[in-house]
Enzyme design. Structure first.
Site, PDB file in Angstrom:
ATOM      1  CB  THR A  42      -1.088  -0.051   1.295  1.00 36.68           C
ATOM      2  OG1 THR A  42      -1.465   1.511   1.562  1.00 36.68           O
ATOM      3  CG2 THR A  42      -0.048  -0.377   2.378  1.00 36.68           C
ATOM      4  NE  ARG A  43       0.557   5.354  -5.102  1.00 36.69           N
ATOM      5  CZ  ARG A  43      -0.223   4.636  -5.886  1.00 36.69           C
ATOM      6  NH1 ARG A  43      -0.345   3.466  -6.141  1.00 36.69           N
ATOM      7  NH2 ARG A  43      -1.081   5.392  -7.103  1.00 36.69           N
TER       8      ARG A  43
ATOM      9  CG  HIS B  10     -10.020   5.049   3.500  1.00 38.38           C
ATOM     10  ND1 HIS B  10     -10.033   5.779   4.457  1.00 38.38           N
ATOM     11  CD2 HIS B  10      -9.401   5.666   2.820  1.00 38.38           C
ATOM     12  CE1 HIS B  10      -9.648   7.051   4.315  1.00 38.38           C
ATOM     13  NE2 HIS B  10      -9.062   6.739   3.024  1.00 38.38           N
TER      14      HIS B  10
ATOM     15  CG  HIS C 217      -7.572   0.050   1.320  1.00 43.30           C
ATOM     16  ND1 HIS C 217      -7.878   1.226   1.663  1.00 43.30           N
ATOM     17  CD2 HIS C 217      -7.412   0.027   0.276  1.00 43.30           C
ATOM     18  CE1 HIS C 217      -7.847   2.014   0.775  1.00 43.30           C
ATOM     19  NE2 HIS C 217      -7.415   1.385  -0.216  1.00 43.30           N
TER      20      HIS C 217
ATOM     21  NE  ARG D 291     -11.806  -0.122  -8.031  1.00 51.09           N
ATOM     22  CZ  ARG D 291     -11.623   1.229  -8.338  1.00 51.09           C
ATOM     23  NH1 ARG D 291     -10.776   1.897  -7.407  1.00 51.09           N
ATOM     24  NH2 ARG D 291     -12.241   1.827  -9.425  1.00 51.09           N
TER      25      ARG D 291
END
Ligand SMILES: [Zn+2]
Length: 391
Positions: free
Chosen positions: A199-200, A204, A207, A293
């Site tokens: 993740t970057r 929320h 996720h 996505r």
């Protein structure tokens, strides 16, 4: 033992390029007398990952043969899957100064002590247009990854690295686990299957949901935020890290989930970067990898599920790590729970969905998004950062 647990590294063994003991003194002495090249921030992140084995089986910056093989076929010359070239760019001036030397001392900044020695096996011309089109699927210089390629030197210096020390960091020190360390930790915890989450962005509910869906079918979860260079409009890593900490404190089982940081710089190469991210996580010991996505995408350069589809271009056992593909998810008022188009039969009207722009606007106004969208603890940290001028 950890080297093979719970999954063998890419290519079979974990690379470690750090030179220690008396050899380090000799190396330091040698480096002092070599021509010097300053490594940029992105390539320094690659050097760190080469040194600690995150990019196993690579033992240095790649040569021309591998470079074209990766661009043309997504494989190294030896046939191993590999999606993104890991190169050291140099300028004509650097090469002239090196004057035919067989090795270079690499520095983090002008005048600094050498961090590594590159045993030069070749110097080649970087085919920037070809690289942009194959890795990034566009030659548009507005693309941040393409822009970085075009801004780099025209030549690449290839060769094995002998590394004196890992780059020093004063942030996230407790989270800077090397692949050997995450592997040892997985073994200690008895996890035989581990899913990695790249993740970057702040996490929320969507996720959190896909991480937990994945965790339902494996032993452990490694949340692995990327902390190398990103675009200036991405949320800064220290803010993101506070969000992960709050989330872990309140909502994650400590014996099933952990956080480590991934030192890589973002390339925004979408599908190819998803493959590269997956292989690196295999080296950290993950057996599964979440591909959501538009993984590693930017703007509208890639289709929503291109980064999932690219995994089908490899033979089933080539990558080793198993991709877990997720659609976008949301809270559905009719389902009364988190769901995705795959599991929820209801329409848009019952779903709590907000655009990124809308969320940023709410946070900037000091307003928490609905708790079905963001955990309040996370929302408060983001509000604080946005209003404090931190982002
Ligand atoms: Zn529903």
């Amino acid at each position: 033992m950890s080297d093979q647990y719970p999954i063998a590294p890419h290519g079979g063994s974990l690379v470690n390029l750090l030179v220690g003991g008396p050899d380090a003194d000799a190396l330091r002495e040698e480096a002092a007398n070599l021509p010097k090249v300053v490594v940029n921030e992105r390539e320094l992140a690659d050097l760190e990952m080469l040194a600690n084995g995150a990019l196993s089986p690579l033992t240095g910056f790649i040569g021309e043969g591998d470079y074209h093989s990766i661009l043309d076929t997504m494989h190294l010359e030896n046939g191993l899957a590999w999606a993104i070239p890991v190169v050291l760019s140099v300028t004509d001036g650097d090469v002239k100064r090196a004057g035919g030397a067989h090795a270079l001392a690499l520095l983090t900044s002008e005048g600094a002590d050498p961090i590594a020695v590159l045993r030069i096996s070749g110097i080649f011309k970087r085919d920037k247009t070809k690289e942009a089109r194959s890795v990034y699927r566009t030659a548009d210089e507005a693309h941040p990854g393409v822009k970085a390629v075009y801004e780099a030197g025209d030549l690449c210096a290839a060769g094995r690295l002998d590394v004196l020390r890992l780059p020093e960091h004063d942030d996230f020190v407790n989270y800077r686990l090397t692949p050997a360390q995450t592997r040892a930790e997985f073994e200690r915890r008895g996890w035989r299957t581990v899913v990695g989450f790249q993740t970057r962005n702040p996490i929320h509910r969507a996720h959190e949901y896909i991480q937990k869906c994945a965790l339902e079918i494996v032993d452990g979860l490694l949340v692995h935020p990327l902390v190398g260079a990103t675009k200036s409009d991405d949320v800064p890593p220290d803010v993101r890290m506070r969000c992960y900490e709050a989330l872990f404190e309140g909502y994650y089982p400590k014996d099933r989930a952990m956080v480590g940081v991934f030192p890589a710089a973002m390339r925004y190469a979408g599908p190819r970067e998803a493959i590269w991210h997956a292989i690196a996580r295999k080296n950290y010991g993950c057996t599964h990898f979440i591909v959501g996505r538009d993984h590693a995408g930017v703007g509208t350069y890639y289709g929503t599920y291109d980064a999932q589809a690219i995994f089908d271009e490899f033979e089933p056992n080539e990558l080793g790590i198993t991709p877990l593909r997720f659609e976008h998810s949301f809270w559905c008022n009719a389902c009364e729970g988190m769901a995705s188009p795959k599991t929820c039969p209801h329409g848009e009207a019952t779903r709590v969905s907000l655009s990124g722009t809308k969320v940023r606007e709410m946070l900037r106004n000091g307003e928490r998004p609905p708790q079905e969208f963001s955990r309040p603890e996370v929302a408060d940290i983001l509000i604080d950062a946005l209003r404090g001028g931190g982002a």
